[in-house]
Structures are given as C-alpha cells and as structure tokens.
Design a protein around this motif. Structure first.
Motif, mmCIF file in Angstrom:
data_model
loop_
_atom_site.group_PDB
_atom_site.id
_atom_site.type_symbol
_atom_site.label_atom_id
_atom_site.label_comp_id
_atom_site.label_asym_id
_atom_site.label_seq_id
_atom_site.Cartn_x
_atom_site.Cartn_y
_atom_site.Cartn_z
ATOM 1 N N ALA A 280 52.742 55.565 25.246
ATOM 2 C CA ALA A 280 51.720 54.511 25.291
ATOM 3 C C ALA A 280 52.220 53.248 25.988
ATOM 4 N N GLU A 281 53.545 53.049 25.999
ATOM 5 C CA GLU A 281 54.096 51.839 26.650
ATOM 6 C C GLU A 281 54.369 52.059 28.142
ATOM 7 N N MET A 282 54.122 53.282 28.623
ATOM 8 C CA MET A 282 54.510 53.583 30.010
ATOM 9 C C MET A 282 53.381 53.415 31.025
ATOM 10 N N TYR A 283 52.115 53.325 30.547
ATOM 11 C CA TYR A 283 50.995 53.252 31.485
ATOM 12 C C TYR A 283 51.050 51.972 32.313
ATOM 13 N N GLY A 284 50.699 52.100 33.588
ATOM 14 C CA GLY A 284 50.728 50.946 34.478
ATOM 15 C C GLY A 284 51.838 51.113 35.504
ATOM 16 N N ILE A 285 52.151 50.038 36.166
ATOM 17 C CA ILE A 285 53.125 50.104 37.265
ATOM 18 C C ILE A 285 54.453 49.502 36.809
ATOM 19 N N GLY A 286 55.522 50.300 36.930
ATOM 20 C CA GLY A 286 56.868 49.796 36.650
ATOM 21 C C GLY A 286 57.173 49.563 35.186
ATOM 22 N N LYS A 287 56.545 50.323 34.281
ATOM 23 C CA LYS A 287 56.743 50.085 32.847
ATOM 24 C C LYS A 287 57.747 51.053 32.203
ATOM 25 N N THR B 33 45.267 62.102 30.936
ATOM 26 C CA THR B 33 43.958 61.800 30.352
ATOM 27 C C THR B 33 44.202 61.118 29.013
ATOM 28 N N THR B 34 43.709 59.887 28.897
ATOM 29 C CA THR B 34 43.925 59.121 27.664
ATOM 30 C C THR B 34 42.590 59.017 26.938
ATOM 31 N N GLY B 35 42.612 59.111 25.614
ATOM 32 C CA GLY B 35 41.353 59.125 24.873
ATOM 33 C C GLY B 35 40.594 60.375 25.242
ATOM 34 N N GLU B 36 39.263 60.292 25.222
ATOM 35 C CA GLU B 36 38.446 61.478 25.500
ATOM 36 C C GLU B 36 38.336 61.755 26.990
ATOM 37 N N THR B 37 38.133 60.700 27.760
ATOM 38 C CA THR B 37 37.686 60.928 29.134
ATOM 39 C C THR B 37 38.379 60.116 30.215
ATOM 40 N N SER B 38 39.213 59.139 29.855
ATOM 41 C CA SER B 38 39.747 58.258 30.907
ATOM 42 C C SER B 38 41.050 58.814 31.478
ATOM 43 N N LYS B 39 41.279 58.481 32.757
ATOM 44 C CA LYS B 39 42.538 58.879 33.386
ATOM 45 C C LYS B 39 43.390 57.640 33.557
ATOM 46 N N SER B 40 44.645 57.706 33.106
ATOM 47 C CA SER B 40 45.546 56.575 33.283
ATOM 48 C C SER B 40 46.761 57.041 34.062
ATOM 49 N N GLY B 41 47.347 56.119 34.801
ATOM 50 C CA GLY B 41 48.508 56.468 35.611
ATOM 51 C C GLY B 41 49.776 55.822 35.080
#
Ligand SMILES: NC(=O)c1ccc[n+]([C@@H]2O[C@H](COP(=O)([O-])OP(=O)(O)OC[C@H]3O[C@@H](n4cnc5c(N)ncnc54)[C@H](O)[C@@H]3O)[C@@H](O)[C@H]2O)c1
Ligand SMILES: [Fe+2]
Length: 385
Positions: A119-126, A154-162
């Motif tokens: 959960a702390e890794m989403y986003g850029i450079g984390k 895929t985070t939650g039901e439907t969202s895509k996170s990078g």
C-alpha cells in the motif's frame, strides 16, 4: 537539446530456445539455490514452462512455482503470492508470462526484499528496497514490462494503480520467441496493439519525451507494424514472433522513459469494470484518442506515418498525420478483434461512469499532448461505443 534521463535493464538476452536452457543461463549468473517462478495457472498447466522448469531443476535450482497470477492482478493476489515466496525463502524471482505475471514478479521481488507494505508503494519513486534478484521472460509481445520500471495492480474493486520505481527494473530480461508461438491470434493482436500504443504514446508524450525514446519508438513501430498480421496469421513464424517481441521490448524501453497517456488512461476503466484484456481495451479507444489529439500532435503522427508507410515520405504533415490514423484503424480492423465498446459488454449508460474513472488516471493524463477534460473523455467513449 533539453536535459533528459534514460534508464533500462542492465542486461538483455535475445535467444530462440533460451527457455529450454534456462537453468544453465541462470546458473552462470547466480550461486543461489532457491528460485520462485511467478506465472499464471493457465501457462503453468499448459506445459509451456515445462522445459524451463526441467532445465532449472537439472542445474540445481530448487524451484517454487507461484501460479496465482490472474490478468490485471488485484492487490490481494500480489500480497498472497509474496507470502508464498517468503515462505519458500526465495532468493531469486523469475517472472515468466504476460504483463500480469511479470508485474507480479517485480512486486514479489520488492516485497520479499524489505518489510515495506504494498500500500505504501503506489505512485512514483515510493519503493524503499532493496529487492531480490529479478529475471523476466515475456510470453506475450506485449507490455514490454520486462524492461519497464512499472507494475500495474488492480486496487479495490475496479481501479488500476501503478507502482513506478527504478527498483522494478529487472536485472535481466530474456526474450525467447518460442515462448510466444502458442499465443492465440486474438491475444497476439491485442497485445501487439498494446505495444504499438506504447510506442505511439511515448513518441507523443507531453512530458519526458527524449531522443532515445523517440528512436526506440520509431523502430518499434517499424517492426510491430510489419509483423503484427503475419504473427496473427502464421503463429509459428518465428521471425515474425521475434520481431514482435523485439518491437514490444523497444516500445517498453521508450515508454518507461517517456510515459504513456490518454489511450491508457481511458483503457484502464474498461479493464477495471468490464475485464476487457489490457491490449483490447487500448485498441478500442485508440483511434478516437488519436483523432482527439490530432490538433496537438499532427507533426508527430506525420513522422510515424512515414515510419510505417513509405508512401507518406513526401507527403505534408496534414495528409501524413491523417494517413497514420487511418493506417492504425485499418490495421486494428484487419486483426478481426472487437471494434466497439458495445461488443465487449459496455452499455451506453456506463459511459459517464467510465469518463469519471478515466479522470482518476492523472498520472497518465498529464502526459497527453492535448489536455483531456471529463467531457472530452465522455465524447471519446461515445465515439468508441
Ligand atoms: N508493467 C508495465 O510496464 C505494463 C505495461 C502495459 C501493461 N501492463 C499490465 O500487464 C497486464 C497485461 O499483460 P498481457 O497483455 O501480457 O496479458 P496477461 O499477462 O494478462 O495474459 C493474458 C492471457 O494470455 C495468456 N498467455 C500469456 N502468454 C501466453 C502464451 N504464450 N500462450 C498462450 N497464452 C498466453 C495468459 O495465460 C492470460 O490468460 C495488465 O495488467 C496491464 O495493466 C504492464
Ligand atoms: Fe499498455
């Protein structure tokens, strides 16, 4: 020239049959014993990986196969797979499969390397790191994930996170065209179009576009455009398969440094809500986004037209850019994959919800050559419907 940065994997092997002697190849590079092979259940059961597994064991590797990966992997699948790798005390992580398997392998390598939660890794450079040694072998041509610093979850039901981090860049990518021979025509087409979209969006990226990515994107477009239909129609044509694999890899290097934009931003909600495969969801919105972007990207589309079709060499930008969009339309049509959102189960009433969701992909939309509002996204989905 503007300042730019560029990074890619430190080592690549392009070798037909590399999977059959994988144990030897990896033994030459690692003294560790315990390896986790990350893949999906279908590929594991299909026997495609059997020669690689046999050679790994012949060369002293204790292999744990983690085949929990599913397409568009959800976060809980990633967490569970990482637990299994930890239980197996993995020393080396090997991802073999499509983008989904490779993306999960990357995350397992970082999740087993430190105590940082996903959960702390989403986003850029984390990503804090360190990570375990990481080797990637694609079986689609494709996402280019084997050379990108990106994992999509895929985070939650439907969202895509990078998750975007230099730590996700593999130590070694191995391209073996034999692994892609069994890929069915529709998947060959969709994943090949995904690779072309990576090249197109890298070439027109509003941020971080640079001469190296440009060069790679142009060459990728050349190889992918010349070989896509042949790879679909003659699945065991290894020359076409290898050209697709190389094209997808070059496109991956291009967009890992000059990131993708609105095609991907509008494609993700289709994957999230309707489980449309990633490549197909890109193909469904591609031409409508190209038309929307045309006023801002005309000279760049004209360049790409000249790359894929010699007849545009002497044409002016207006004709060439328009020709490029028609070329892509015709190519997608020739593959025979679905052409409209309604064909993949989307209802007209869903379009406003998709447009709202696409707006959440600001990480990607900021790279688009033309700003995209929610109304614009809705108009694009309507055109694609
Ligand atoms: N990390 C990145 O840079 C990046 C870039 C683009 C997309 N992605 C992500 O990658 C995923 C999509 O990856 P994909 O398009 O490669 O598909 P995938 O990994 O989801 O696989 C799709 C299907 O194809 C099957 N398959 C794979 N290789 C095969 C083969 N050789 N023969 C027969 N069947 C085969 C798989 O078993 C699966 O059922 C998405 O989650 C997407 O968001 C990541
Ligand atoms: Fe993609």
């Amino acid at each position: 020239m503007d300042r730019f940065e560029f990074s890619t994997v430190p080592q690549l092997i392009v070798e037909r049959g590399a999977a059959r002697r994988l144990g030897r190849l990896l033994r030459d590079r690692h003294s560790a014993m315990r390896l986790c092979l990350v893949t999906d259940r279908f590929l594991h059961a299909s026997g495609l990986l059997a020669p690689a597994l046999a050679d790994l064991r012949d060369h002293g590797w204790e292999v744990t196969v983690i085949d929990d990966v599913v397409a568009d992997p959800p976060d809980h699948v990633v967490a569970k797979a990482a637990d299994r790798a930890r239980d197996a005390r993995a020393q080396v992580v090997l991802g073999m499969g499509g983008g989904s398997s490779m993306d999960v392998a990357k995350l397992i390598a970082v999740l087993c390397g430190s105590a940082q939660p996903l959960a702390e890794m989403y986003g850029i450079g984390k990503v804090a790191g360190p990570r375990l040694p990481l080797i990637l072998m694609p079986t689609t041509a494709g996402t280019g994930s084997e050379v990108t610093a990106i994992s999509i979850v895929t985070t939650g039901e439907t969202s895509k996170s990078g998750v975007v981090s230099p730590l996700l860049m593999a130590d070694l990518a191995i391209l073996d065209a034999e692994l892609t021979v069994a890929l069915p025509a529709a998947a060959t087409a969709a994943t090949g179009i995904d690779a072309m979209v990576h090249a197109i969006e890298a070439y027109t990226s509003a941020r971080l576009k640079n001469p190296l990515s440009d060069m790679l994107a142009r060459r990728a477009m050349q190889w992918l455009s010349r070989n896509l239909l042949q790879a679909c129609r003659e699945p065991s044509n290894l020359d076409a398969r290898e050209a697709m694999l190389l094209g997808a890899m070059l496109a991956g290097q291009a967009f890992s440094n000059a990131p993708v934009a609105a095609v991907h931003a509008l494609a993700y909600p289709l994957g999230g809500h309707f489980h449309v495969p990633h490549g197909l969801s890109n193909a469904l919105v591609l031409n409508h986004v190209l038309r929307f972007n045309l006023p801002a990207a005309r000279p760049l589309y004209a360049d790409l037209a000249r790359v894929v079709q010699a007849e545009y060499a002497g044409a002016d930008d207006l004709a060439a850019a328009d020709g490029f969009i028609r070329y892509m339309e015709e190519l997608v049509r020739a593959t025979g994959i679905p052409r409209s959102l309604r064909e993949v189960g989307v209802a007209q009433a869903d379009l406003p919800m998709l447009a709202r969701d696409a707006m959440m992909q600001q990480r990607l939309l900021v790279n688009n050559p033309r700003p995209v509002s929610e109304e614009d996204a809705l108009a694009i989905y309507r055109a694609a419907f």
